[in-house]
Write an enzyme that holds these catalytic residues in place. Structure first.
Site, PDB file in Angstrom:
ATOM      1  N   THR A 226       0.839  -1.198   0.000  1.00 12.52           N
ATOM      2  CA  THR A 226       0.000   0.000   0.000  1.00 12.52           C
ATOM      3  C   THR A 226       0.876   1.250   0.000  1.00 12.52           C
ATOM      4  OG1 THR A 226      -1.734  -1.143   1.213  1.00 12.52           O
ATOM      5  CG2 THR A 226      -1.727   1.247   1.362  1.00 12.52           C
ATOM      6  N   ARG A 254     -13.219  -8.825  -1.083  1.00 11.66           N
ATOM      7  CA  ARG A 254     -12.526  -8.397   0.144  1.00 11.66           C
ATOM      8  C   ARG A 254     -12.028  -6.959   0.036  1.00 11.66           C
ATOM      9  NH1 ARG A 254      -7.098  -6.418   1.485  1.00 11.66           N
ATOM     10  NH2 ARG A 254      -6.752  -6.897   3.703  1.00 11.66           N
ATOM     11  N   ILE A 255     -12.226  -6.191   1.097  1.00 12.31           N
ATOM     12  CA  ILE A 255     -11.739  -4.818   1.184  1.00 12.31           C
ATOM     13  C   ILE A 255     -10.946  -4.675   2.477  1.00 12.31           C
ATOM     14  CG2 ILE A 255     -12.391  -2.386   1.425  1.00 12.31           C
ATOM     15  CD1 ILE A 255     -14.904  -3.083  -0.240  1.00 12.31           C
ATOM     16  N   GLY A 256      -9.768  -4.104   2.393  1.00 13.77           N
ATOM     17  CA  GLY A 256      -8.918  -3.925   3.565  1.00 13.77           C
ATOM     18  C   GLY A 256      -9.097  -2.577   4.218  1.00 13.77           C
ATOM     19  N   ASP A 257      -8.049  -2.113   4.887  1.00 12.25           N
ATOM     20  CA  ASP A 257      -8.157  -0.880   5.671  1.00 12.25           C
ATOM     21  C   ASP A 257      -7.946   0.380   4.856  1.00 12.25           C
ATOM     22  OD1 ASP A 257      -5.351  -1.739   5.472  1.00 12.25           O
ATOM     23  OD2 ASP A 257      -4.938   0.040   6.678  1.00 12.25           O
ATOM     24  N   THR A 277      -0.240   1.084   6.489  1.00 13.44           N
ATOM     25  CA  THR A 277       0.079   0.006   5.559  1.00 13.44           C
ATOM     26  C   THR A 277       0.335  -1.271   6.343  1.00 13.44           C
ATOM     27  OG1 THR A 277       1.644  -0.797   3.886  1.00 13.44           O
ATOM     28  CG2 THR A 277       2.523   0.696   5.545  1.00 13.44           C
ATOM     29  N   GLY A 278      -0.240  -2.374   5.888  1.00 14.75           N
ATOM     30  CA  GLY A 278      -0.030  -3.624   6.603  1.00 14.75           C
ATOM     31  C   GLY A 278      -1.185  -4.582   6.407  1.00 14.75           C
ATOM     32  N   TRP A 279      -1.346  -5.492   7.343  1.00 18.48           N
ATOM     33  CA  TRP A 279      -2.406  -6.492   7.276  1.00 18.48           C
ATOM     34  C   TRP A 279      -3.719  -5.802   7.627  1.00 18.48           C
ATOM     35  CZ3 TRP A 279      -1.274 -12.197   8.783  1.00 18.48           C
ATOM     36  CH2 TRP A 279      -2.350 -13.005   8.409  1.00 18.48           C
ATOM     37  N   GLY A 280      -4.497  -5.493   6.598  1.00 22.57           N
ATOM     38  CA  GLY A 280      -5.650  -4.620   6.729  1.00 22.57           C
ATOM     39  C   GLY A 280      -6.684  -5.017   7.754  1.00 22.57           C
TER      40      GLY A 280
END
Length: 360
Positions: A226, A254-257, A277-280
């Protein structure tokens, strides 16, 4: 005595500045501003993803390419701020540079979904008004951060998704592309590798972790990809933005952060501007970006301390990995992460540039 004290202050300031330029630490900040209490007229900080980024796995050519692109991107935003432009403009234009580069998992370099498509998410927030905009799951919008800003400024909504978001983009006159624009061979190869590993695990009836279904080693062990930017302009206005291609092999829409205000992006003139940025999934559950602002607002913590608590304590204990970049209302900057590296850069009002990739 006065001369001695003045000499001590000057020496301390000099040592602090030299330390900033010569180190790549886990929590790099605008040291001069914090030590002296001097407020920066403007400032900008960016990231290009966090993960297990090890120097031993990086070729000199690839490292140079990342550093060059980070420098190119941040200088675009810096010039806007230096010339009196808005933090919103600086954030958007800086992110555009990274969206247009195949080096990052955003725009041109987006990763592939399980069905071999690219679905992009982005968000942006204005710290002055607390207005925000986001787009999710688009497949034809060349620069999703531009769409996110249009949602913020040209609609009564905060987030649009999928076909509706693309219809809105078309009505706003944005540049649309065919899906093949986002194709890059290394991202496609990464999807194939993770699918092969998944198939093997299923064949052996030995599924180690649900994460194997989604994380390509090339993504997880190098970066989550990201991109984001946070900026303070000369008028004291903060802004932040984030853009991503999401998770390799993601399914079911799927949608992340990244497009979630408060998780991936947050800005408030009273406190700070943050991009994650990272594991959403963990950043959503921890509402990481807003949590940093809340600690500053309700507990009067510094940006540096608030970021450390949220990333090193809260996020880590939750099981999440990644990082944030942020700038506060006085121009102090932090780049905090709990992974082995994060592509990052920062510039203060005097033009001091710091670029980092590795933890140390």
């Amino acid at each position: 005595m006065k001369k001695f004290l003045l000499y001590f202050v000057i020496i301390s300031f000099s040592l602090s500045c030299n330390s900033e330029h010569n180190s790549e630490s886990k929590s790099e900040t605008s040291i001069a501003a914090e030590v002296t209490g001097e407020k920066q007229e403007f400032a900008i900080v960016i990231h290009g993803g966090a993960g297990t980024i090890l120097k031993k796995n990086m070729t000199p050519e690839r490292e140079a390419a990342y550093k060059a692109k980070l420098e190119e991107a941040i200088k675009v935003g810096y010039d806007i701020l230096k010339n009196g432009g808005s933090s919103i403009d600086a954030v958007q234009k800086t992110i555009n540079v990274m969206e247009d580069s195949p080096l990052f998992n955003a725009g041109k370099g987006a990763v592939f979904t399980n069905v071999e498509t690219n679905e992009l998410d982005a968000s942006i927030m204005d710290g002055k008004t607390l207005n925000a905009g986001a787009s999710a799951g688009t497949t034809t919008v060349k620069n999703p951060i531009n769409l996110a800003r249009a949602v913020m400024e040209q609609s009564e909504h905060v987030m649009l998704s999928g076909k509706g978001a693309e219809q809105f983009a078309e009505e706003q006159g944005f540049e649309l592309v065919t899906p093949d624009y986002f194709f890059t061979q290394n991202r496609f190869d990464g999807l194939r590798r993770v699918k092969e590993r998944q198939a093997q695990k299923e064949k052996d009836i030995d599924m180690e972790s649900a994460a194997i279904n989604f994380y390509d080693t090339d993504i997880k062990n190098s970066k989550f990809g990201t991109v984001g930017c946070a900026a303070l302009d000369k008028n004291g206005n903060l802004a932040a933005g984030t853009s991503t291609g999401g998770m390799t092999n993601k399914r079911y829409g799927r949608i992340g952060d990244a497009p979630i205000i408060g998780a991936g992006t947050y800005a408030n003139n009273a406190t700070c501007a943050v991009s994650s940025t990272g594991w959403g999934e963990y950043f959503i559950r921890g509402m990481v970006a807003h949590d940093i602002s809340a600690l500053m607002e309700y507990k009067a913590l510094s940006l540096k301390e608030a970021a450390r608590i949220v990333i090193q304590d809260k996020l880590t204990k939750l099981g999440g990995t990644g990082g944030i970049i942020a700038v506060d209302k006085d121009g102090n900057m932090v780049m905090e992460f709990n992974t082995a590296g994060m592509y990052r850069a920062q510039m203060n009002a005097t033009g001091d540039l710091t670029i980092g990739i590795y933890e140390k």
